[in-house]
Design a protein around this motif. Sequence first.
Motif, PDB file in Angstrom:
ATOM      1  N   ASP A  45       0.812  -1.219   0.000  1.00 28.93           N
ATOM      2  CA  ASP A  45       0.000   0.000   0.000  1.00 28.93           C
ATOM      3  C   ASP A  45       0.846   1.270   0.000  1.00 28.93           C
ATOM      4  O   ASP A  45       0.313   2.370   0.105  1.00 28.93           O
ATOM      5  N   HIS A  87      -0.835   5.096  -0.017  1.00 30.49           N
ATOM      6  CA  HIS A  87      -0.979   5.730   1.299  1.00 30.49           C
ATOM      7  C   HIS A  87      -1.400   7.196   1.189  1.00 30.49           C
ATOM      8  O   HIS A  87      -2.356   7.623   1.846  1.00 30.49           O
ATOM      9  N   TYR A 135      -6.978   5.577   8.564  1.00 30.88           N
ATOM     10  CA  TYR A 135      -6.162   4.684   7.738  1.00 30.88           C
ATOM     11  C   TYR A 135      -6.055   3.290   8.349  1.00 30.88           C
ATOM     12  O   TYR A 135      -6.104   2.286   7.639  1.00 30.88           O
ATOM     13  N   GLU A 177      -7.043  -0.148   6.482  1.00 32.99           N
ATOM     14  CA  GLU A 177      -6.094  -1.250   6.342  1.00 32.99           C
ATOM     15  C   GLU A 177      -6.634  -2.534   6.976  1.00 32.99           C
ATOM     16  O   GLU A 177      -6.523  -3.619   6.397  1.00 32.99           O
TER      17      GLU A 177
END
Length: 154
Positions: free
Chosen positions: A38, A42, A63, A67
Motif C-alpha cells: 500500500d 498511502h 487509515y 487497512e
Amino acid sequence: MSTDSRRSPDALRRGALVLSIAYLVALALIAFWPTPVDRGAHRPITTVLTHLHAHGVPTWFNYGLVEFTANIALFVPVGLLGVVLLGSARWWMAVLVGFAASSVIELGQLIFLPSRYATIMDVIANTSGALLGALLALVLLAAIGSRSPALARA
C-alpha cells in the motif's frame, strides 16, 4: 437425475480449485512483496480520508480501519473457497487454514522482510476474513443446494 446435475458439485469444486491456485499466487505476491503493497496508495487514501473528515465523517474512520478492513477482505476468499473445497461440514477448517496462513505470513514478514510490519491485528483481521468467507459460503451453498438436488447431497 441428469448428468449435468451430477456434475455440478464437481464443476464447482474444479472451478474453486482453479480460483484457489490463482488466489494463492496473488496472496503470496502481496504477502511477501519486499515493501508494503500500500506504499503508493498511502497518500491518496489519507487525502481522501482528510476530505471525508472535513465533511463530517468521524475521525475513527481512519487509515488503520481502512487497512484492517482490507485485510479482512483479502482473506474472505480463503473461507469461501475453503468451504467449497473442503465441504460445508468442515467449514471450520477453512477458518483454521486462514488463521494458519496468516500466522505464517506474519512470521515470514517479521523474520525475512524488515520493510514490512508483522502484527497480531493482521492475523485477527485475516482470520476474521476467512470466517466471514466461510459463513458466506455456507449461506450460498445452502441457497444453491435448496435449488439443486445434486449440490444438496454434495
